[in-house]
Design a protein around this motif. Structure first.
Motif, PDB file in Angstrom:
ATOM      1  N   ASN A  25       0.820  -1.226   0.000  1.00 59.71           N
ATOM      2  CA  ASN A  25       0.000   0.000   0.000  1.00 59.71           C
ATOM      3  C   ASN A  25       0.849   1.270   0.000  1.00 59.71           C
ATOM      4  N   GLY A  37     -12.569   9.130  -0.581  1.00 59.79           N
ATOM      5  CA  GLY A  37     -11.804   7.931  -0.216  1.00 59.79           C
ATOM      6  C   GLY A  37     -12.732   6.812   0.210  1.00 59.79           C
ATOM      7  N   ALA A  92     -13.265   3.286  -1.473  1.00 58.36           N
ATOM      8  CA  ALA A  92     -12.987   2.070  -0.683  1.00 58.36           C
ATOM      9  C   ALA A  92     -14.126   1.062  -0.786  1.00 58.36           C
ATOM     10  N   THR A  93     -15.340   1.572  -0.901  1.00 56.65           N
ATOM     11  CA  THR A  93     -16.500   0.677  -0.817  1.00 56.65           C
ATOM     12  C   THR A  93     -17.111   0.361  -2.179  1.00 56.65           C
ATOM     13  N   ARG A 102     -15.772  -3.061  -3.858  1.00 63.06           N
ATOM     14  CA  ARG A 102     -14.818  -3.514  -2.826  1.00 63.06           C
ATOM     15  C   ARG A 102     -13.447  -2.844  -2.943  1.00 63.06           C
ATOM     16  N   GLY A 103     -13.447  -1.678  -3.565  1.00 67.94           N
ATOM     17  CA  GLY A 103     -12.195  -0.916  -3.564  1.00 67.94           C
ATOM     18  C   GLY A 103     -11.650  -0.620  -4.944  1.00 67.94           C
ATOM     19  N   GLY A 125      -4.604   7.312   5.004  1.00 70.92           N
ATOM     20  CA  GLY A 125      -5.592   6.353   4.496  1.00 70.92           C
ATOM     21  C   GLY A 125      -6.881   6.222   5.282  1.00 70.92           C
ATOM     22  N   THR A 146     -10.558   7.066   5.842  1.00 66.39           N
ATOM     23  CA  THR A 146     -11.625   7.664   5.041  1.00 66.39           C
ATOM     24  C   THR A 146     -12.939   7.451   5.780  1.00 66.39           C
ATOM     25  N   ALA A 191     -13.386   3.512   6.584  1.00 68.96           N
ATOM     26  CA  ALA A 191     -12.517   2.403   6.176  1.00 68.96           C
ATOM     27  C   ALA A 191     -11.099   2.936   6.027  1.00 68.96           C
ATOM     28  N   HIS A 218      -8.205   3.071   3.553  1.00 62.82           N
ATOM     29  CA  HIS A 218      -7.994   2.846   2.117  1.00 62.82           C
ATOM     30  C   HIS A 218      -6.925   3.841   1.656  1.00 62.82           C
ATOM     31  N   GLN A 219      -5.709   3.331   1.507  1.00 66.68           N
ATOM     32  CA  GLN A 219      -4.601   4.234   1.164  1.00 66.68           C
ATOM     33  C   GLN A 219      -4.725   4.694  -0.292  1.00 66.68           C
ATOM     34  N   ARG A 263      -3.073   0.982  11.239  1.00 62.89           N
ATOM     35  CA  ARG A 263      -4.497   0.889  11.567  1.00 62.89           C
ATOM     36  C   ARG A 263      -4.855   1.361  12.975  1.00 62.89           C
TER      37      ARG A 263
END
Ligand SMILES: NC(=O)c1ccc[n+]([C@@H]2O[C@H](COP(=O)([O-])OP(=O)(O)OC[C@H]3O[C@@H](n4cnc5c(N)ncnc54)[C@H](O)[C@@H]3O)[C@@H](O)[C@H]2O)c1
Ligand SMILES: [Zn+2]
Length: 365
Positions: A11, A111, A115-116, A119-120, A140, A142, A155, A157-158, A234
């Motif tokens: 990532n 972001g 991310a969603t 699924r990204g 990352g 979001t 989420a 999500h970088q 995280r």
């Protein structure tokens, strides 16, 4: 141009910082050329700067655009739906590209939408506020707000790249510029004496802050955040230190219904409060407290705190997630450039910090 790499294994991504970088988008984003692209921005930011981005992105390939209103109250499901509807309409596939062009609100929303969706899908950030450059575009995180709580739905999500073009800051209102500057100062107190000193030496109220100094401050603040995020992507532990100034800051924002303070202004007050608690415990030398408080003041005036009931602020701190056995968790500065997390702060200490904050108000006018 200053380039910082964020090393997170698969990532990983670069952050580019400079003036006028947007005209180099085709080069900076060359590895992503040819993808179906959707750019997300706000009407205000697009009206100010959209044409420059448009011209540059066109050279990368065809793209469509969706505008969502910015402002914290629009960081919600309705905006998320509007963005993802635009993805569907544009026929964006898993091999598509999403570009966030705006402040932290647009960045967090976009972001999370990326991310969603399917699924990204990959995304790139082009932040346009100082706060987004030094803070929200790095790391990352979001998300959107729930009517009952900020950032409740989100989420990690970088992005694939962050392009911080400081030329955009030229149209940013002074208050918004200062809002980001308090966060940069926070990074200095956490881990970078040089950055702290640079903020100390910046012109009072940041009027006439030079281009080079702005770029260096953005780069140093990003480096502090990157260094921490690389060790704790995280937020399992260390990343909590980035919350310096935020326990009281969030409480001030929430008791004033997010109307009185910009986020950074509340964090500025929170820095003074946390530094006072550290000083009272004998953890931070008196001179260091004075220097932190004076530097917060140096960045500019902040709305008052004296007319807010301390009990309301204490209740709001208590509602925050950082309570353990009735004691509160605070990140405390131990010196300029070093902090520690303490989870045994008593309400009396917070009350005392609020008194000190109130007593400093007079210096701001
Ligand atoms: N993801 C993270 O890690 C993280 C970290 C910190 C903050 N945040 C989030 O960031 C958000 C705050 O971001 P923000 O302070 O950028 O607010 P914002 O996105 O609401 O922007 C502030 C204002 O500046 C205007 N603006 C933006 N760029 C401009 C420009 N170049 N010239 C003139 N006006 C411009 C916008 O229209 C808006 O009115 C919050 O929602 C917060 O939760 C996220
Ligand atoms: Zn913050």
């Amino acid at each position: 141009m200053i380039e910082i790499s964020v090393d997170l294994g698969p990532n990983s991504y670069p952050i580019a910082i400079g003036h006028g970088l947007v005209s180099s988008l085709p080069r900076l984003l060359a590895p992503l050329a040819g993808r179906r692209t959707v750019v997300v921005s706000s009407p205000h930011v697009w009206a100010l700067h959209g044409s420059r981005v448009e011209k540059s992105l066109q050279r990368l390939g065809p793209f469509t655009r969706v505008l969502v209103p910015d402002g914290e109250r629009n960081k919600n499901r309705r905006s998320l739906n509007a963005i993802q509807d635009a993805f569907v309409k544009a026929g964006l596939g898993r091999d598509g590209l999403v570009v966030a062009f705006g402040g932290g609100v647009v960045g967090d929303l976009t972001g999370f939408a990326a991310a969603t969706y399917m699924r990204g899908v990959i995304w790139v950030q082009i932040p346009t506020t100082l706060l987004a450059m030094v803070d929200s575009s790095v790391g990352g995180k979001t998300g959107i707000n729930h009517p009952r709580a900020k950032n409740l739905i989100g989420a990690f999500h970088q992005p694939k790249a962050v392009i911080a073009d400081c030329a955009f800051l030229e149209t940013l209102p002074a208050r918004q510029l200062r809002s980001g500057a308090y966060e940069a100062l926070k990074c200095g107190v956490i881990a970078d004496r040089g950055l702290f000193q640079a903020m100390r030496k910046a012109p009072a109220g940041l009027r006439g802050w030079s281009r080079t100094d702005v770029e260096n401050a953005v780069a140093s603040a990003c480096e502090v955040k990157v260094g921490i995020v690389e060790k704790d992507e995280r937020e399992d532990g260390l990343r909590r230190v980035l919350n310096l100034g935020h326990t009281l800051g969030h409480a001030l924002e929430s008791v004033t219904a997010y109307r009185r303070f910009t986020h950074g202004e509340a964090v500025g007050w929170g820095l003074v409060g946390a530094a006072w608690i550290a000083r009272r415990r004998g953890l931070l030398p008196d001179e260091a407290f004075d220097l932190v408080a004076a530097t917060v003041d140096h960045l500019g005036p902040r709305p008052r705190v004296s007319d807010i009931r301390s009990q309301a602020i204490l209740d709001a701190v208590g509602r925050d997630k950082k309570v353990k056995n009735g004691r509160l968790t605070f990140v405390l500065p131990l010196s300029i450039g070093r902090v520690a997390v303490h989870d045994d702060i008593g309400r009396g200490e917070v009350r005392d910090a609020l008194k000190v904050m109130t007593s400093r108000e007079a210096r701001l006018t």
